[in-house]
Design an enzyme around this catalytic site. Structure first.
Site, PDB file in Angstrom:
ATOM      1  CG  ASP A 136      -1.834   1.140   1.344  1.00 30.26           C
ATOM      2  OD1 ASP A 136      -2.765   1.192   0.536  1.00 30.26           O
ATOM      3  OD2 ASP A 136      -1.635   2.010   2.221  1.00 30.26           O
ATOM      4  CD  GLU A 177      -2.366   2.339  -3.350  1.00 33.13           C
ATOM      5  OE1 GLU A 177      -3.488   2.827  -3.479  1.00 33.13           O
ATOM      6  OE2 GLU A 177      -1.760   2.331  -2.262  1.00 33.13           O
TER       7      GLU A 177
END
Ligand SMILES: [Ca+2]
Length: 548
Positions: free
Chosen positions: A237, A277
């Site tokens: 993330d 990401e």
């Protein structure tokens, strides 16, 4: 009936569906899939599935999906054609950002189960040959994490420098604001310490200070902990945001060095993979390094964020341009990661304005362009958006899975749980669960579920789609996208019609196809004419053809 069965279980069909095309010798696709998925490049051939555990399947009636519930649905996922899971955060969290605010990196949130439930999930998945990736969220912690609770106590404690502190709401060496939709200031005053702390996301998510080597060591240890536990890798993330300096905030050289270290941690455990990401719509090339020393995969935000715009116009050019650019930008060894929906964007149904042919053609491109597909849970049912908000507006795409059809008249009413829960769901279902549940769609050959199952079956055990080369064929018809995927012994052609209102004929003068087309999927037609190829494309049509 035979045709329907063939469409539903395409990979098992003895001969291609096209009545007039040639018949190529068929491989044993199940054996081929097993070979591809057990090799070192398994992640290039796998179809991934992003699971919001909280909304997937409740096992104990508290209205919250959990790990035991997920285990009970693994067979359904395997039937769909899923090879690997990415679990959204399952670690303990105060839930200020749906779990992306972690308060303990070495435990399971009690709403989802226990560590032994997690071990059981890994064992059950691995027994089926399925991989499990977990969300690694280490740019920031929760304010409730003990590291932050200690850091805020004083300017001299052992973890005083684990977060980014300032006497004023700003620092010249931290020149960045909050991420879009996460507020107006990246600085919040902590009354205990009497200083401001930095956060790119919600104020409940303080950024760790990666200039502190103890933070680097601690978060790499978190990765080791889960790898030792048996996870098959990570979805990382906001990983580009680890370091800030006067030079900027995104993918600084120090962040690159950290990711290289993380890759070494991963490579100490054979057969693992990680997906990034990235930040922004540009190519994810900076996340791949030399193609071997950083990420295995990174999400293609260009396609993920813009496909709905591209499919609302009648031109194939944006898609051709995009995938040509990605192909040129990524280093050898890099694998693109393609999605059309996620926990951060609206449901594909909503982005398609409810027009089924849009999400279907977008999914076809997702499954057949170079890149590993990530299906967002419920996409295979065309889940509608919800309207209730518990955390923030993204909850519209985070509603529970409807599994069961409504009861027949006269049958005992089992409540409003649609097979997701026997209790009251933590958030309301999206619209129309009566028409978008697995039980209804599984029996309907025209359903989105049947489409996905057929499409995933088409990709399965075909090396060309996982690791084959890409050749985009220019045609004389701007509304038709035409491309070739080729591996050592097979060649496929994919055709996508962008015009939703009219028939078109498209001619690719220099297609140089190695054989005559046999249609495997879709409603378009393809003919070989010497070195040229001619496509007949219905409105919003598509086709996948084998030509060798
Ligand atoms: Ca539960």
């Amino acid at each position: 009936m035979a045709a329907v069965l063939c469409a539903l279980a395409l990979a098992r069909c003895a001969s291609p569906a096209s009545p007039s095309g040639p018949v190529y010798p068929e491989k044993d696709r199940a054996a081929e899939a097993a070979r591809l998925l057990s090799g070192p490049e398994w992640y290039r051939h796998a179809v991934f599935y992003e699971v919001y555990v909280r909304s997937f399947q409740d096992s104990d009636g508290d209205g919250i999906g959990d790990l035991r519930g997920l285990v009970s649905r693994l067979d359904d996922l395997q039937t769909l054609g899923i090879d690997a899971l990415w679990l959204m955060p399952i670690m303990p969290s105060p839930f200020a950002d749906s779990g992306y605010d972690v308060s303990d990196y070495r435990a399971i949130d009690s709403a989802y189960g226990t560590m032994s439930d997690f071990d059981a999930l890994l064992a059950a998945a691995h027994a089926r040959g399925m991989r499990v990736l977990v969300d690694l969220v280490v740019n920031h912690t929760s304010v409730a994490h003990p590291w932050f609770q200690e850091s805020r106590q004083s300017r001299t404690n052992a973890r005083a420098d684990w977060y980014v502190w300032s006497d004023t709401p700003g620092r010249p060496d931290v020149p960045c604001g909050p991420m879009p939709t996460f507020g107006t200031s990246a600085w919040t005053l902590d009354p205990v310490r009497g200083q401001y702390y930095f956060h790119r996301f919600y104020p409940a998510q303080p950024d760790l200070d990666y200039w502190n080597p103890d933070v680097v060591a601690a978060t790499l240890d978190v990765a080791r902990f889960w790898l030792d536990r048996g996870v098959d890798g990570f979805r990382c993330d906001a990983i580009g945001l680890l370091y800030e300096s006067a030079a900027g905030c995104d993918m600084l050289p120090e962040t690159v060095a950290y990711i290289q270290q993380l890759r070494q941690v991963l490579d100490a455990h054979p057969g693992r993979a990680m997906v990034a990401e990235p930040i922004g719509f540009g190519t994810a090339a900076p996340y791949f390094g030399n193609g071997q020393d950083m990420f295995h995969m990174a999400f293609d935000f260009g396609y993920g964020f813009l496909w709905d715009t591209w499919f609302s116009a009648a031109s194939a050019q944006p898609l051709a341009d995009h995938f040509s650019a990605v192909q040129q930008a990524l280093p050898a060894g890099a694998q693109n990661a393609l999605y059309i929906g996620s926990h951060d964007v609206q449901r594909a149904f909503a982005r398609s304005m409810g027009i089924a042919s849009r999400w279907r053609r977008a999914a076809l491109v997702q499954m057949t362009m170079p890149g590993t597909p990530f299906v967002y849970y419920g996409e295979e049912l065309a889940l509608r958006p919800g309207s209730q908000v518990v955390v923030d507006g993204r909850d519209h795409a985070r509603t529970p899975m409807p599994w069961d059809a409504p009861p027949l008249p006269g049958a005992q009413w089992s409540g409003f749980g649609w097979g997701f829960t026997t209790g009251w769901p933590w958030i309301a279902f999206g619209a129309e669960p009566e028409g978008t549940n697995l039980e209804i769609e599984r029996d309907d050959p025209g359903s989105t579920y049947a489409f996905y199952r057929s499409l995933l079956g088409l990709r399965r055990g075909r090396e060309s789609f996982g690791t084959g080369t890409l050749r985009i064929l220019p045609t004389d018809q701007p509304s038709v996208l035409l491309y070739v995927r080729e591996s050592a012994d097979e060649t496929y052609v994919v055709a996508v019609g962008m015009d939703e209102g009219a028939w078109h004929t498209a001619v690719a003068a220099d297609a140089n196809l190695p054989g005559d087309p046999a249609r495997l999927f879709g409603d378009a037609r393809l003919a070989r004419d010497g070195s040229a190829a001619r496509v007949t494309m219905p409105p919003a049509g598509m086709g996948v053809f084998r030509v060798r």
